[in-house]
Design a protein around this motif. Sequence first.
Motif, PDB file in Angstrom:
ATOM      1  N   ASP A 160     -15.564  13.475 -30.108  1.00  0.00           N
ATOM      2  CA  ASP A 160     -14.170  13.130 -29.815  1.00  0.00           C
ATOM      3  C   ASP A 160     -13.531  14.138 -28.874  1.00  0.00           C
ATOM      4  OD1 ASP A 160     -14.355  10.903 -31.348  1.00  0.00           O
ATOM      5  OD2 ASP A 160     -12.815  11.464 -32.802  1.00  0.00           O
ATOM      6  N   THR A 161     -13.804  15.435 -29.102  1.00  0.00           N
ATOM      7  CA  THR A 161     -13.238  16.465 -28.228  1.00  0.00           C
ATOM      8  C   THR A 161     -13.710  16.277 -26.798  1.00  0.00           C
ATOM      9  OG1 THR A 161     -13.130  18.056 -30.046  1.00  0.00           O
ATOM     10  CG2 THR A 161     -13.076  18.953 -27.813  1.00  0.00           C
ATOM     11  N   VAL A 162     -14.995  16.013 -26.621  1.00  0.00           N
ATOM     12  CA  VAL A 162     -15.554  15.834 -25.285  1.00  0.00           C
ATOM     13  C   VAL A 162     -14.967  14.584 -24.621  1.00  0.00           C
ATOM     14  CG1 VAL A 162     -17.664  15.386 -23.983  1.00  0.00           C
ATOM     15  CG2 VAL A 162     -17.682  17.056 -25.853  1.00  0.00           C
ATOM     16  N   LEU A 163     -14.966  13.481 -25.341  1.00  0.00           N
ATOM     17  CA  LEU A 163     -14.532  12.210 -24.746  1.00  0.00           C
ATOM     18  C   LEU A 163     -13.050  12.219 -24.386  1.00  0.00           C
ATOM     19  CD1 LEU A 163     -16.502   9.704 -27.015  1.00  0.00           C
ATOM     20  CD2 LEU A 163     -17.052  10.416 -24.674  1.00  0.00           C
ATOM     21  N   ARG A 164     -12.250  12.989 -25.125  1.00  0.00           N
ATOM     22  CA  ARG A 164     -10.811  13.024 -24.825  1.00  0.00           C
ATOM     23  C   ARG A 164     -10.508  13.620 -23.450  1.00  0.00           C
ATOM     24  NH1 ARG A 164      -9.777  13.551 -30.659  1.00  0.00           N
ATOM     25  NH2 ARG A 164      -8.306  11.870 -31.177  1.00  0.00           N
ATOM     26  N   ALA A 165     -11.440  14.332 -22.865  1.00  0.00           N
ATOM     27  CA  ALA A 165     -11.216  14.847 -21.511  1.00  0.00           C
ATOM     28  C   ALA A 165     -11.240  13.716 -20.485  1.00  0.00           C
ATOM     29  CB  ALA A 165     -12.269  15.893 -21.162  1.00  0.00           C
ATOM     30  N   GLY A 166     -11.750  12.537 -20.866  1.00  0.00           N
ATOM     31  CA  GLY A 166     -11.831  11.436 -19.925  1.00  0.00           C
ATOM     32  C   GLY A 166     -11.157  10.159 -20.370  1.00  0.00           C
ATOM     33  N   TRP A 167     -11.053   9.970 -21.687  1.00  0.00           N
ATOM     34  CA  TRP A 167     -10.523   8.712 -22.197  1.00  0.00           C
ATOM     35  C   TRP A 167      -9.502   8.970 -23.300  1.00  0.00           C
ATOM     36  CZ3 TRP A 167     -15.711   9.608 -21.264  1.00  0.00           C
ATOM     37  CH2 TRP A 167     -16.333   8.793 -20.311  1.00  0.00           C
ATOM     38  N   ALA A 168      -8.566   8.056 -23.445  1.00  0.00           N
ATOM     39  CA  ALA A 168      -7.631   8.101 -24.568  1.00  0.00           C
ATOM     40  C   ALA A 168      -8.276   7.377 -25.740  1.00  0.00           C
ATOM     41  CB  ALA A 168      -6.317   7.430 -24.183  1.00  0.00           C
ATOM     42  N   LEU A 169      -8.441   8.083 -26.854  1.00  0.00           N
ATOM     43  CA  LEU A 169      -9.146   7.509 -27.998  1.00  0.00           C
ATOM     44  C   LEU A 169      -8.222   6.765 -28.949  1.00  0.00           C
ATOM     45  CD1 LEU A 169     -11.670  10.369 -28.881  1.00  0.00           C
ATOM     46  CD2 LEU A 169     -11.863   8.536 -27.188  1.00  0.00           C
ATOM     47  N   THR A 170      -6.927   7.029 -28.875  1.00  0.00           N
ATOM     48  CA  THR A 170      -5.967   6.347 -29.730  1.00  0.00           C
ATOM     49  C   THR A 170      -4.849   5.776 -28.862  1.00  0.00           C
ATOM     50  OG1 THR A 170      -4.498   8.241 -30.115  1.00  0.00           O
ATOM     51  CG2 THR A 170      -6.436   8.040 -31.545  1.00  0.00           C
ATOM     52  N   SER A 171      -4.054   4.899 -29.455  1.00  0.00           N
ATOM     53  CA  SER A 171      -2.959   4.263 -28.718  1.00  0.00           C
ATOM     54  C   SER A 171      -1.866   5.256 -28.354  1.00  0.00           C
ATOM     55  CB  SER A 171      -2.366   3.122 -29.558  1.00  0.00           C
ATOM     56  OG  SER A 171      -1.881   3.616 -30.801  1.00  0.00           O
ATOM     57  N   ARG A 172      -1.810   6.405 -29.053  1.00  0.00           N
ATOM     58  CA  ARG A 172      -0.763   7.390 -28.800  1.00  0.00           C
ATOM     59  C   ARG A 172      -1.101   8.325 -27.638  1.00  0.00           C
ATOM     60  NH1 ARG A 172      -1.719   7.434 -34.156  1.00  0.00           N
ATOM     61  NH2 ARG A 172      -2.826   9.435 -34.014  1.00  0.00           N
ATOM     62  N   GLU A 173      -2.344   8.356 -27.227  1.00  0.00           N
ATOM     63  CA  GLU A 173      -2.763   9.278 -26.178  1.00  0.00           C
ATOM     64  C   GLU A 173      -2.587   8.654 -24.801  1.00  0.00           C
ATOM     65  OE1 GLU A 173      -6.746  10.600 -27.068  1.00  0.00           O
ATOM     66  OE2 GLU A 173      -6.274  10.806 -29.186  1.00  0.00           O
ATOM     67  N   LYS A 174      -2.277   9.512 -23.825  1.00  0.00           N
ATOM     68  CA  LYS A 174      -2.102   9.052 -22.454  1.00  0.00           C
ATOM     69  C   LYS A 174      -3.464   8.962 -21.762  1.00  0.00           C
ATOM     70  CE  LYS A 174       2.540  10.974 -21.895  1.00  0.00           C
ATOM     71  NZ  LYS A 174       3.394  11.895 -21.113  1.00  0.00           N
ATOM     72  N   GLY A 175      -3.598   7.988 -20.876  1.00  0.00           N
ATOM     73  CA  GLY A 175      -4.846   7.818 -20.142  1.00  0.00           C
ATOM     74  C   GLY A 175      -5.459   6.449 -20.380  1.00  0.00           C
ATOM     75  N   ASN A 176      -6.651   6.258 -19.833  1.00  0.00           N
ATOM     76  CA  ASN A 176      -7.343   4.983 -19.999  1.00  0.00           C
ATOM     77  C   ASN A 176      -7.854   4.853 -21.426  1.00  0.00           C
ATOM     78  OD1 ASN A 176      -6.943   4.226 -17.339  1.00  0.00           O
ATOM     79  ND2 ASN A 176      -8.853   5.181 -16.649  1.00  0.00           N
ATOM     80  N   LYS A 177      -7.351   3.902 -22.166  1.00  0.00           N
ATOM     81  CA  LYS A 177      -7.666   3.758 -23.583  1.00  0.00           C
ATOM     82  C   LYS A 177      -8.977   2.990 -23.779  1.00  0.00           C
ATOM     83  CE  LYS A 177      -2.844   4.086 -24.979  1.00  0.00           C
ATOM     84  NZ  LYS A 177      -2.487   4.711 -23.693  1.00  0.00           N
ATOM     85  N   ILE A 178      -9.791   3.500 -24.684  1.00  0.00           N
ATOM     86  CA  ILE A 178     -11.073   2.852 -24.966  1.00  0.00           C
ATOM     87  C   ILE A 178     -10.859   1.523 -25.668  1.00  0.00           C
ATOM     88  CG2 ILE A 178     -13.233   3.033 -26.259  1.00  0.00           C
ATOM     89  CD1 ILE A 178     -13.142   6.006 -25.873  1.00  0.00           C
ATOM     90  N   GLY A 179      -9.984   1.506 -26.666  1.00  0.00           N
ATOM     91  CA  GLY A 179      -9.754   0.287 -27.427  1.00  0.00           C
ATOM     92  C   GLY A 179     -10.957  -0.125 -28.241  1.00  0.00           C
ATOM     93  N   TYR A 180     -11.715   0.866 -28.715  1.00  0.00           N
ATOM     94  CA  TYR A 180     -12.945   0.588 -29.468  1.00  0.00           C
ATOM     95  C   TYR A 180     -13.086   1.666 -30.535  1.00  0.00           C
ATOM     96  CZ  TYR A 180     -17.821  -1.019 -30.007  1.00  0.00           C
ATOM     97  OH  TYR A 180     -19.001  -1.549 -30.487  1.00  0.00           O
ATOM     98  N   GLY A 181     -13.265   1.253 -31.778  1.00  0.00           N
ATOM     99  CA  GLY A 181     -13.258   2.200 -32.885  1.00  0.00           C
ATOM    100  C   GLY A 181     -14.570   2.880 -33.181  1.00  0.00           C
ATOM    101  N   TYR A 182     -15.636   2.499 -32.480  1.00  0.00           N
ATOM    102  CA  TYR A 182     -16.952   3.070 -32.757  1.00  0.00           C
ATOM    103  C   TYR A 182     -17.309   4.134 -31.719  1.00  0.00           C
ATOM    104  CZ  TYR A 182     -17.398  -1.073 -35.715  1.00  0.00           C
ATOM    105  OH  TYR A 182     -17.187  -2.045 -36.657  1.00  0.00           O
ATOM    106  N   ARG A 183     -17.850   5.239 -32.171  1.00  0.00           N
ATOM    107  CA  ARG A 183     -18.395   6.268 -31.288  1.00  0.00           C
ATOM    108  C   ARG A 183     -19.175   7.281 -32.134  1.00  0.00           C
ATOM    109  NH1 ARG A 183     -12.914   6.238 -30.957  1.00  0.00           N
ATOM    110  NH2 ARG A 183     -11.793   7.873 -32.100  1.00  0.00           N
ATOM    111  N   PRO A 184     -20.111   7.989 -31.548  1.00  0.00           N
ATOM    112  CA  PRO A 184     -20.864   8.998 -32.294  1.00  0.00           C
ATOM    113  C   PRO A 184     -19.952  10.141 -32.706  1.00  0.00           C
ATOM    114  CG  PRO A 184     -21.330   9.165 -29.955  1.00  0.00           C
ATOM    115  CD  PRO A 184     -20.510   7.918 -30.134  1.00  0.00           C
TER     116      PRO A 184
END
Length: 457
Positions: free
Chosen positions: A162-186
């Motif tokens: 999650d820490t790594v991916l947040r540098a490129g994608w928004a993981l939640t609806s509250r974060e700014k940036g391109n949102k993944i919109g997908y609840g699964y990830r390693p």
Amino acid sequence: MKPAKKVLLDLDASSNVSIRSNEELLGKVQSAIAADDKARKKREAEPLRRKPVLSGIPGNELDCRVRVSMWDVLHTLGRATTLSWKGAGRGLAEHWGALKYSQALAGGPDSFLGLSTEGRKIAERYKTIQSHELGMAFGLTLAKQVLGRRFPEHSVSIVPADTVLRAGWALTSREKGNKIGYGYRPQYFAEVWRPGEPSLVIPIATKGNHSNAAISASQLASASVHAEAVHIGAWNETPSLLFSTELPADGTVTVHALQAPGRDGWLANPSGESKADLDTAPSEENPFPGIQPPHVGGVAREPVPGCHVTPEYFKWFQQVLGHAAAAGLMAFTGSGQGTSRYLTKRQGNERFEDFEHAAAGSVQDISHRLLGHTYAGTDHVFRLNGPRVEAFSGVDKELFDLLTEGEVEEYRLRVHAARHTRPQLAWDKKWGGPVSIHADGSVLAIRLLPGQRVKRS
């Protein structure tokens, strides 16, 4: 209650953990996948996208039984959670949560680890947390062993996905940036690296349960969904590791392990672009969310949900991995400013800016000499079945100074050179307790406070 002195002695002792990674397990996981697909179809829900091929881990990389020390396992768990966004620990103190499991398991040199009386008595509402965190600890411990055998000329870093991916994608609806919109990830990435070379990135999905082998098979089926959510390089060619740790009330700890083979995951840009500079400040990018399948007949297909690290982002992604690993180490020492400098805003750098300790300044008064080397870090004092106990977490002082100055490249050169000599687990007589030192230069030590010390024969 077990005397505190006996607890410390047991933390240093090694025990056996049972490993399952065979055709029988693979068959049970495939049956669990088929059952889940059938249930989803009955509900008129789309089947989940999973790793297309799973297999056992070869015996030369993972034995059917593995000897571990609980203190090493708790060190791994503590390191893995320093950048967690869970709970109210404010980041710097969250890794101390690993210590609550210092009496949860019992074993011995000639026996297998299993839940202790205390581990079995945990309140029902906390069992899920216990199995999740201990499952994570054992899975990551074995992942490092597997990859160390597979790539003996490389170093291995474990970083939270999650820490790594947040540098490129928004993981939640509250974060700014391109949102993944997908609840699964390693949950984690293993970075297999050598100084100055492209890294190999391996997603890790690890789970745990207090039930049985059937539940572990279902968890591995679910883990294959989480691992599939990140592609690095070519479509469906990112190798992954999947773990489920079974912690039965009556029985022994068993880790069920599978892998998803793949020929990619390497951050090697075919254009020959210069390597990532880990000494420069971290940056945020905004790759398009979704994983791009191959074209069919020259026609592009719709992306599927997830994160896709394509070649134009390889250099950036390697920088993010290196900075996240450095941030985790600095958080383990208690250095807020040192942690913050390696994270972007979306990764939570502001959470660490206001927390600092003396070891990061001119006065090195939070340091200890352990197994012949000086470590800078932070401590935590608590009671263990009555007596007061001091736990210390930190990083080799020379490495700490490098990371404080932002010299990640030099840090990696030194760590890689000592990768076969630094890992240690021993009872330090002068310190008065068990000391675990990992290849990354981090240390976790524990002892009774002065006046209550225990001598080991």
